[in-house]
Design a protein around this motif. Structure first.
Motif, PDB file in Angstrom:
ATOM      1  N   SER A   1      -6.108  -2.646   6.025  1.00  0.00           N
ATOM      2  CA  SER A   1      -6.753  -1.348   6.229  1.00  0.00           C
ATOM      3  C   SER A   1      -8.213  -1.573   6.597  1.00  0.00           C
ATOM      4  N   ILE A   2      -8.715  -0.759   7.518  1.00  0.00           N
ATOM      5  CA  ILE A   2     -10.129  -0.753   7.883  1.00  0.00           C
ATOM      6  C   ILE A   2     -10.656   0.642   7.611  1.00  0.00           C
ATOM      7  N   LEU A   3     -11.718   0.728   6.817  1.00  0.00           N
ATOM      8  CA  LEU A   3     -12.327   2.032   6.524  1.00  0.00           C
ATOM      9  C   LEU A   3     -13.682   2.105   7.209  1.00  0.00           C
ATOM     10  N   CYS A   4     -13.765   2.975   8.211  1.00  0.00           N
ATOM     11  CA  CYS A   4     -15.013   3.254   8.933  1.00  0.00           C
ATOM     12  C   CYS A   4     -15.211   4.763   8.874  1.00  0.00           C
TER      13      CYS A   4
ATOM     14  N   LYS B   1     -11.542   7.506   2.231  1.00  0.00           N
ATOM     15  CA  LYS B   1     -10.991   6.594   1.225  1.00  0.00           C
ATOM     16  C   LYS B   1      -9.739   7.155   0.553  1.00  0.00           C
ATOM     17  N   HIS B   2      -9.605   8.473   0.526  1.00  0.00           N
ATOM     18  CA  HIS B   2      -8.440   9.073  -0.107  1.00  0.00           C
ATOM     19  C   HIS B   2      -7.153   8.842   0.699  1.00  0.00           C
ATOM     20  N   ASP B   3      -7.283   8.413   1.950  1.00  0.00           N
ATOM     21  CA  ASP B   3      -6.117   8.157   2.786  1.00  0.00           C
ATOM     22  C   ASP B   3      -5.654   6.707   2.713  1.00  0.00           C
ATOM     23  N   LEU B   4      -6.414   5.857   2.026  1.00  0.00           N
ATOM     24  CA  LEU B   4      -6.078   4.436   1.984  1.00  0.00           C
ATOM     25  C   LEU B   4      -4.758   4.218   1.246  1.00  0.00           C
ATOM     26  N   PRO B   5      -3.810   3.489   1.844  1.00  0.00           N
ATOM     27  CA  PRO B   5      -2.478   3.337   1.233  1.00  0.00           C
ATOM     28  C   PRO B   5      -2.354   2.146   0.295  1.00  0.00           C
ATOM     29  N   GLY B   6      -3.332   1.227   0.304  1.00  0.00           N
ATOM     30  CA  GLY B   6      -3.175  -0.030  -0.417  1.00  0.00           C
ATOM     31  C   GLY B   6      -2.565  -1.076   0.501  1.00  0.00           C
TER      32      GLY B   6
ATOM     33  N   SER C   1     -19.668   4.747   4.613  1.00  0.00           N
ATOM     34  CA  SER C   1     -20.681   5.441   3.817  1.00  0.00           C
ATOM     35  C   SER C   1     -20.164   5.864   2.448  1.00  0.00           C
ATOM     36  N   GLU C   2     -18.883   5.616   2.167  1.00  0.00           N
ATOM     37  CA  GLU C   2     -18.298   5.992   0.887  1.00  0.00           C
ATOM     38  C   GLU C   2     -18.348   4.827  -0.101  1.00  0.00           C
ATOM     39  N   LEU C   3     -18.521   5.139  -1.374  1.00  0.00           N
ATOM     40  CA  LEU C   3     -18.424   4.125  -2.414  1.00  0.00           C
ATOM     41  C   LEU C   3     -16.958   3.971  -2.805  1.00  0.00           C
ATOM     42  N   ILE C   4     -16.486   2.752  -2.808  1.00  0.00           N
ATOM     43  CA  ILE C   4     -15.075   2.479  -3.088  1.00  0.00           C
ATOM     44  C   ILE C   4     -14.966   1.963  -4.518  1.00  0.00           C
ATOM     45  N   ASN C   5     -14.346   2.754  -5.378  1.00  0.00           N
ATOM     46  CA  ASN C   5     -14.308   2.400  -6.799  1.00  0.00           C
ATOM     47  C   ASN C   5     -13.281   1.315  -7.084  1.00  0.00           C
ATOM     48  N   ALA C   6     -13.312   0.820  -8.319  1.00  0.00           N
ATOM     49  CA  ALA C   6     -12.440  -0.288  -8.711  1.00  0.00           C
ATOM     50  C   ALA C   6     -10.973   0.086  -8.595  1.00  0.00           C
ATOM     51  N   ALA C   7     -10.631   1.335  -8.910  1.00  0.00           N
ATOM     52  CA  ALA C   7      -9.230   1.747  -8.848  1.00  0.00           C
ATOM     53  C   ALA C   7      -8.685   1.623  -7.430  1.00  0.00           C
TER      54      ALA C   7
END
Length: 222
Positions: free
Chosen positions: A5-8, A38-43, A53-59
């Motif tokens: 996954s790439i988050l931009c 980030k809410h669309d990230l599937p793992g 620009s989003e902070l990606i938490n540990a979960a």
């Protein structure tokens, strides 16, 4: 084959052209998708945070085997926002890209690799982007190589003092019209003419500035 996954965060960011090219280049070996939220990230296996620009938490990070950040500074120096712009404004003629693991602390994770890139003093915004983004794609390639070898990152140098850059604001693109052009050139050339144009105020109005490099052949067309 890995799930990547790439988050931009922004679809308008100029790095997207490079990301889409990287995605195509590796599509036979891996499943790669680009996300904006980030809410669309599937793992999956790998997550790359590029101009994110989003902070990606540990979960969220725990849903991937590795979460990588691409950061344009010689970490731990230059943590924070737009580090290469701040460095070039101060007169640097090279920038360092860092590939690191994401952690809760901003730009504090262990380092996988670094790459130093020369940036000529005459290079304009689009040319600097090409240097920067090409380097970032090379580090993404490096990440695939290191993961396939079972490599591990190393902690940031504790003997190197950490420094931090603030987030840039529109006023950071303002140019003083009373200064000689030679003194303002470095700032003007670094500003994105579409998203964050250099500008100045004069005679009760605000004017934006766009630079274009002219070749000798262009000047001789008459």
């Amino acid at each position: 084959m890995m799930q990547i996954s790439i988050l931009c965060s922004s679809a308008d960011h100029p790095v997207n052209k490079w990301l889409e090219s990287w995605q195509r280049d590796h599509s036979r070996e891996h499943e790669i998708a680009i996300y904006r939220d980030k809410h669309d990230l599937p793992g999956g296996d790998l997550l790359f945070l590029v101009s994110c620009s989003e902070l990606i938490n540990a979960a969220t990070r725990e849903r991937y085997k590795h979460t990588f950040v691409l950061h344009a500074s010689d970490l731990p120096r230059g943590r924070g926002w737009s580090p290469h712009v701040w460095d070039l404004l101060e007169g640097a003629e090279s920038i360092t890209l860092s590939l690191l693991s994401a952690e809760d602390g901003v730009d504090t994770g262990p380092l996988w690799a670094k790459q130093k890139l020369r940036v000529p003093r005459h290079a304009l915004h689009d040319e600097i982007n090409a240097i920067l983004f090409s380097g970032e794609m090379a580090l993404m390639d490096k990440a695939l190589e290191l993961v396939s070898k079972g490599a591990a990152p190393e902690p940031q140098n504790p003997d190197m003092e950490a420094t931090y850059h603030p987030r840039r604001t529109p006023r950071d693109s303002e140019v003083d019209p009373r200064q000689p052009l030679a003194d303002s050139f470095n700032k003007i050339r670094l500003m994105d003419p579409d998203r964050y144009p250099a500008f100045f105020r004069l005679h009760g109005h605000t004017y934006t500035i766009e630079l274009k490099k002219v070749s000798e052949d262009d000047k001789d067309h008459d």
